[in-house]
Design a protein around this motif. Structure first.
Motif, PDB file in Angstrom:
ATOM      1  N   UNK A 121       0.831  -1.202   0.000  1.00 17.99           N
ATOM      2  CA  UNK A 121       0.000   0.000   0.000  1.00 17.99           C
ATOM      3  C   UNK A 121       0.864   1.250   0.000  1.00 17.99           C
ATOM      4  N   UNK A 122       0.241   2.372  -0.321  1.00 14.30           N
ATOM      5  CA  UNK A 122       0.958   3.645  -0.297  1.00 14.30           C
ATOM      6  C   UNK A 122       1.556   3.888   1.089  1.00 14.30           C
ATOM      7  N   UNK A 123       0.769   3.654   2.123  1.00 18.98           N
ATOM      8  CA  UNK A 123       1.243   3.888   3.489  1.00 18.98           C
ATOM      9  C   UNK A 123       2.387   2.947   3.842  1.00 18.98           C
ATOM     10  N   UNK A 124       2.279   1.666   3.446  1.00 16.29           N
ATOM     11  CA  UNK A 124       3.329   0.700   3.762  1.00 16.29           C
ATOM     12  C   UNK A 124       4.635   1.050   3.058  1.00 16.29           C
ATOM     13  N   UNK A 125       4.544   1.466   1.797  1.00 19.20           N
ATOM     14  CA  UNK A 125       5.752   1.834   1.043  1.00 19.20           C
ATOM     15  C   UNK A 125       6.389   3.071   1.655  1.00 19.20           C
ATOM     16  N   UNK A 126       5.574   4.053   1.952  1.00 19.75           N
ATOM     17  CA  UNK A 126       6.078   5.302   2.526  1.00 19.75           C
ATOM     18  C   UNK A 126       6.783   5.043   3.856  1.00 19.75           C
ATOM     19  N   UNK A 127       6.122   4.326   4.739  1.00 22.51           N
ATOM     20  CA  UNK A 127       6.676   4.088   6.075  1.00 22.51           C
ATOM     21  C   UNK A 127       7.858   3.116   6.023  1.00 22.51           C
ATOM     22  N   UNK A 128       7.773   2.085   5.168  1.00 23.80           N
ATOM     23  CA  UNK A 128       8.844   1.110   5.081  1.00 23.80           C
ATOM     24  C   UNK A 128      10.131   1.701   4.529  1.00 23.80           C
ATOM     25  N   UNK A 129      10.001   2.579   3.531  1.00 21.12           N
ATOM     26  CA  UNK A 129      11.189   3.214   2.961  1.00 21.12           C
ATOM     27  C   UNK A 129      11.855   4.124   3.991  1.00 21.12           C
ATOM     28  N   UNK A 130      11.041   4.869   4.730  1.00 20.86           N
ATOM     29  CA  UNK A 130      11.587   5.733   5.785  1.00 20.86           C
ATOM     30  C   UNK A 130      12.290   4.904   6.854  1.00 20.86           C
ATOM     31  N   UNK A 131      11.715   3.770   7.205  1.00 20.26           N
ATOM     32  CA  UNK A 131      12.322   2.876   8.197  1.00 20.26           C
ATOM     33  C   UNK A 131      13.659   2.343   7.688  1.00 20.26           C
ATOM     34  N   UNK A 132      13.695   1.900   6.444  1.00 19.60           N
ATOM     35  CA  UNK A 132      14.921   1.337   5.881  1.00 19.60           C
ATOM     36  C   UNK A 132      16.036   2.378   5.829  1.00 19.60           C
ATOM     37  N   UNK A 133      15.699   3.604   5.483  1.00 22.96           N
ATOM     38  CA  UNK A 133      16.701   4.659   5.428  1.00 22.96           C
ATOM     39  C   UNK A 133      17.183   5.035   6.823  1.00 22.96           C
ATOM     40  N   UNK A 134      16.297   4.963   7.789  1.00 23.97           N
ATOM     41  CA  UNK A 134      16.648   5.380   9.144  1.00 23.97           C
ATOM     42  C   UNK A 134      17.431   4.359   9.932  1.00 23.97           C
ATOM     43  N   UNK A 135      17.234   3.069   9.656  1.00 22.31           N
ATOM     44  CA  UNK A 135      17.874   2.028  10.466  1.00 22.31           C
ATOM     45  C   UNK A 135      19.322   1.749  10.059  1.00 22.31           C
ATOM     46  N   UNK A 136      19.720   2.165   8.890  1.00 29.38           N
ATOM     47  CA  UNK A 136      21.110   2.108   8.446  1.00 29.38           C
ATOM     48  C   UNK A 136      21.698   0.700   8.444  1.00 29.38           C
ATOM     49  N   UNK A 137      20.884  -0.263   8.105  1.00 26.64           N
ATOM     50  CA  UNK A 137      21.360  -1.613   7.874  1.00 26.64           C
ATOM     51  C   UNK A 137      21.042  -2.011   6.449  1.00 26.64           C
ATOM     52  N   UNK A 138      20.872  -3.306   6.218  1.00 27.96           N
ATOM     53  CA  UNK A 138      20.498  -3.817   4.898  1.00 27.96           C
ATOM     54  C   UNK A 138      19.025  -4.190   4.932  1.00 27.96           C
TER      55      UNK A 138
END
Length: 542
Positions: free
Chosen positions: A507-524
């Motif tokens: 979903x739009x919300x899942x993509x938006x939040x997941x991308x922000x999470x991935x960028x913020x956690x600084x892992x793979x």
């Protein structure tokens, strides 16, 4: 007396070749024995990954990287990635072990039977030392060959018993020139022809990025006030796509490319072949009345050009020489801006699952950081990516693609680029847009990224098909081709299996939040994003 190993490793230190990317085998263990503590070994799980990780690392560091694969078997696995490195002009020193010299005549198991022939034609030089004492000198020559323009991979076959042989403590280190200056008379001729042109156009390629000519490329475009196109299949964006003179990427087919350049009387190609065409769409190579000038650091590319006059030399040096000689022009080119982005809200209006690729990129663009590295290996939606903020490059050394068209390069190359970000302290996140088909070619590279604690986001677009091949089927009028659908793939489980944080975002919300999470956690992170299965028209006739 010192051993061959000791003299060689001392040379490698002095050349700055202290990182080895490899997958060890029995014929390589004598080279790796008592591995020095000041060297770094980057383990990859398959030889395609080995070479492509080294490719990305070398491009990110702007220096050669040492590669070590297993005799003929591992070298065979590596060939696809070597093709990409060769066309990317990436300086790699690729080594493989060879069987013990005393057994070579009988060709024992794991012998590389034709060691200098196997890697050709995708290396600049291929050699097996005639005697153990030649190993250090062979590395020095390999380094010189890899770094001289056009830069590219070289290969050394190294018998496993060479390393413990004694030799004199010779110093084979020497300096080599790495840039080719253009012919001044040819520069003057090109400048005069550019100045006399009524309506010239610039076409830039990856050589500009390798010669760090970003600013010089901008300066020439602004002095001439002409559009700048990227050459087809450019491996590294050398011009800001936010610039008002940016015109887009030329189509990779004869007819459409000629049509795109219609109206120009002079086409100036800098740092690219003339041209990378695929597929066959007939037409005129150049628009009616147009002439072409090419600047390339590769004499082979100059010789095979289908049209125009060529100058062989470093792209950056050529632009610096041309700048004071060409006539400044006034006014703006009469054309529409290339980037015509609709607001994300309009693109996402009435969005329904699965989203289109354009909608996915619109959501991702809301969260894209100020500074990042983008790798693209999702061929069926490159056009949509290019029209979004995520796919719009405004800074040098920020966007990479393979020049070969060989799938399986993108993921490991992204790992290498992330290693370079970590090593240099730039620490930009690396974002890899990967198709679900491409993901299968080199997914073992996720493990290497996890082991080195890299900051990476793999965005895997899941349409369950080879979408680009279905587009080709439309163009080539070949219905009923089998093997173009990819059911049953579990991207999330594959990512988790190699240690990455992995999830599905639909979903739009899942993509938006997941991308922000991935960028913020600084892992793979591996994010599987379903997209629709619409097939797009690939090219139209010119």
């Amino acid at each position: 007396m010192p051993l061959v190993r000791e003299v060689t490793f001392d040379l490698l230190r002095r050349l700055g070749l202290t990182t080895v990317v490899g997958n060890p085998g029995s014929t390589e263990e004598t080279f790796l024995k008592d591995f020095p503590s000041d060297f770094t070994y980057v383990l990859a799980l398959q030889e395609t990954n080995v070479v492509a990780i080294a490719d990305g690392l070398a491009q990110g560091l702007k220096k050669p990287v040492l590669v070590n694969v297993h005799t003929g078997a591992g070298l065979g696995n590596a060939m696809g990635a070597m093709l990409s490195a060769f066309l990317n002009k990436t300086p790699l020193i690729i080594t493989a072990g060879q069987q013990t010299r005393q057994m070579l005549l009988a060709e024992p198991f794991l012998t590389n039977f034709e060691p200098t022939l196997l890697p050709r034609p995708y290396v600049k030089w291929s050699y097996e030392p005639a005697r153990p004492q030649d190993v250090p000198g062979a590395f020095m020559r390999a380094y010189a060959m890899a770094m001289q323009q056009p830069t590219g991979p070289v290969f050394l076959s190294l018998p496993l018993d060479d390393w413990d042989q004694e030799m004199a403590d010779v110093d084979v280190l020497r300096g080599v020139s790495t840039r080719v200056a253009p012919d001044p008379a040819r520069i003057a001729d090109f400048a005069a022809r550019i100045s006399a042109s009524e309506n010239p156009v610039l076409v830039y390629g990856g050589d500009l990025a390798r010669s760090e000519a970003w600013d010089a490329g901008i300066a020439l475009a602004e002095k001439l006030r002409v559009p700048v196109w990227l050459a087809p299949f450019t491996e590294n964006v050398p011009f800001p796509q936010t610039h008002p003179l940016y015109a887009g990427t030329l189509p990779p087919a004869i007819g459409p490319l000629g049509k795109a350049l219609a109206g120009h009387d002079l086409i100036v190609v800098v740092g690219a072949p003339v041209f990378r065409y695929y597929p066959w769409v007939p037409g005129e190579y150049l628009p009616a009345g147009a002439k072409l000038l090419q600047v390339t650091d590769d004499a082979f590319d100059a010789a095979k050009s289908v049209a125009g006059d060529s100058l062989v030399g470093d792209s950056g040096l050529a632009l610096e020489a041309l700048l004071p000689l060409v006539r400044a022009r006034t006014g703006n080119p009469a054309r529409e801006p290339y980037l015509r982005r609709e607001p994300a809200a309009d693109i996402l209006k009435d969005a329904r699952e699965p989203l289109t690729a354009e909608q996915v990129f619109a959501v991702l663009s809301e969260r894209v950081p100020e500074d990042y590295v983008l790798v693209n290996e999702s061929p069926s939606n490159m056009g949509e990516l290019a029209q979004t903020r995520l796919g719009t490059i405004a800074k040098p050394d920020s966007w990479y693609m393979m020049a070969s068209g060989a799938l399986g390069w993108g993921m490991p190359a992204a790992v290498g680029l992330a290693l370079a970000e970590q090593r240099t302290g730039r620490n930009r996140p690396v974002i890899a847009v990967i198709g679900d088909g491409s993901f299968q070619y080199a997914l073992q590279s996720v493990w290497t990224a996890v082991q080195h604690g890299l900051h990476m986001v793999f965005l895997v677009l899941r349409n369950g098909e080879y979408g680009i091949l279905k587009s080709f089927a439309m163009l080539e009028k070949t219905p009923g081709v089998p093997g173009l659908d990819l059911p049953g793939l579990d991207i999330v489980s594959l990512g988790k299996g190699y240690g990455a944080a992995s999830w599905r975002a639909a979903t739009v919300a899942d993509i938006r939040d997941g991308f922000a999470k991935a960028l913020g956690e600084k892992g793979v992170s591996v994010i599987e994003i379903p997209i629709d299965t619409a097939i797009h028209t690939l090219l139209s006739a010119g």
